[in-house]
Write a protein that holds these residues in place. Structure first.
Motif, PDB file in Angstrom:
ATOM      1  N   THR A 149      -1.733  10.831  -1.597  1.00 11.87           N
ATOM      2  CA  THR A 149      -2.422   9.720  -0.932  1.00 11.87           C
ATOM      3  C   THR A 149      -1.449   8.795  -0.210  1.00 11.87           C
ATOM      4  N   GLU A 181      -1.484   5.634  -0.452  1.00 17.42           N
ATOM      5  CA  GLU A 181      -1.148   4.530  -1.357  1.00 17.42           C
ATOM      6  C   GLU A 181       0.184   4.763  -2.059  1.00 17.42           C
ATOM      7  N   ASP A 211       3.393   2.212  -1.957  1.00 21.05           N
ATOM      8  CA  ASP A 211       4.080   1.763  -3.171  1.00 21.05           C
ATOM      9  C   ASP A 211       5.573   2.093  -3.110  1.00 21.05           C
ATOM     10  N   SER A 230     -10.329   2.282   2.640  1.00 22.89           N
ATOM     11  CA  SER A 230      -9.124   1.712   2.014  1.00 22.89           C
ATOM     12  C   SER A 230      -7.868   2.493   2.413  1.00 22.89           C
ATOM     13  N   GLU A 231      -7.991   3.818   2.587  1.00 26.28           N
ATOM     14  CA  GLU A 231      -6.836   4.607   3.041  1.00 26.28           C
ATOM     15  C   GLU A 231      -6.465   4.237   4.473  1.00 26.28           C
ATOM     16  N   THR A 259      -4.511   1.203   4.256  1.00 25.25           N
ATOM     17  CA  THR A 259      -3.172   1.535   3.761  1.00 25.25           C
ATOM     18  C   THR A 259      -2.314   2.107   4.876  1.00 25.25           C
TER      19      THR A 259
END
Length: 158
Positions: A85, A87, A91, A125-126, A129
């Motif tokens: 992903t 995300e 991170d 949401s992706e 991101t």
């Protein structure tokens, strides 16, 4: 000096395209999977290890350990990072891992994802991101195999 030669989002992680096309294209010799689920699943780790050609190193980390590993020096390794992903990459970047470019590869449809580009799907949401990663100065491109023309993700978000 080690270098990151490919950072790729692909829900399947290691599969035929990665093993044949991307390893040859990048001259990669060390695959680093950063995925919390795979890092906790010994059976899946065994399957991944059997999928890697001889002479190519494989390390599988959770996100925290992956960030630490990727910030260290690893000799003459040409590192390919694989994560499922976007995300995970956000991170890693926020933990201090320097990534110039991320390739969006296999992101299949699911209940939350809708078509983003051709056979690539992304949830709202992706997509957010993706933009956050771009805002950190990392280029993002859709490119399934090396012979494909790369499509800039930033243009697709507009």
């Amino acid at each position: 000096m080690s270098k990151i030669v490919l950072a790729r989002i692909d829900d399947r992680l290691i599969h035929g395209q990665v093993m044949t096309a991307w390893l040859q294209y990048t001259d990669g010799n060390h695959i680093v999977i950063v995925d919390n689920g795979t890092a906790q699943d010994s059976f899946l780790q065994t399957v991944m290890k059997m999928s890697v050609p001889q002479g190519v190193k494989l390390d599988i980390f959770n996100e925290t350990d992956g960030a630490q590993f990727l910030q260290a020096e690893h000799g003459q390794d040409n590192i390919i990072i694989l994560a499922k992903t976007p995300e995970v990459y956000l991170d890693l970047i926020e933990a201090g891992v320097k990534l110039d470019e991320i390739i969006v590869g296999g992101m299949g449809a699911n209940g939350q994802r809708k078509k983003f580009y051709k056979n690539i799907s992304a949830s709202p949401s992706e997509r957010e991101t993706f933009q956050k990663i771009i805002d950190h100065g990392t280029t993002m491109k859709v490119r399934i195999v090396p012979s494909d023309n790369a499509t800039d993700v930033e243009g697709l978000l507009k």
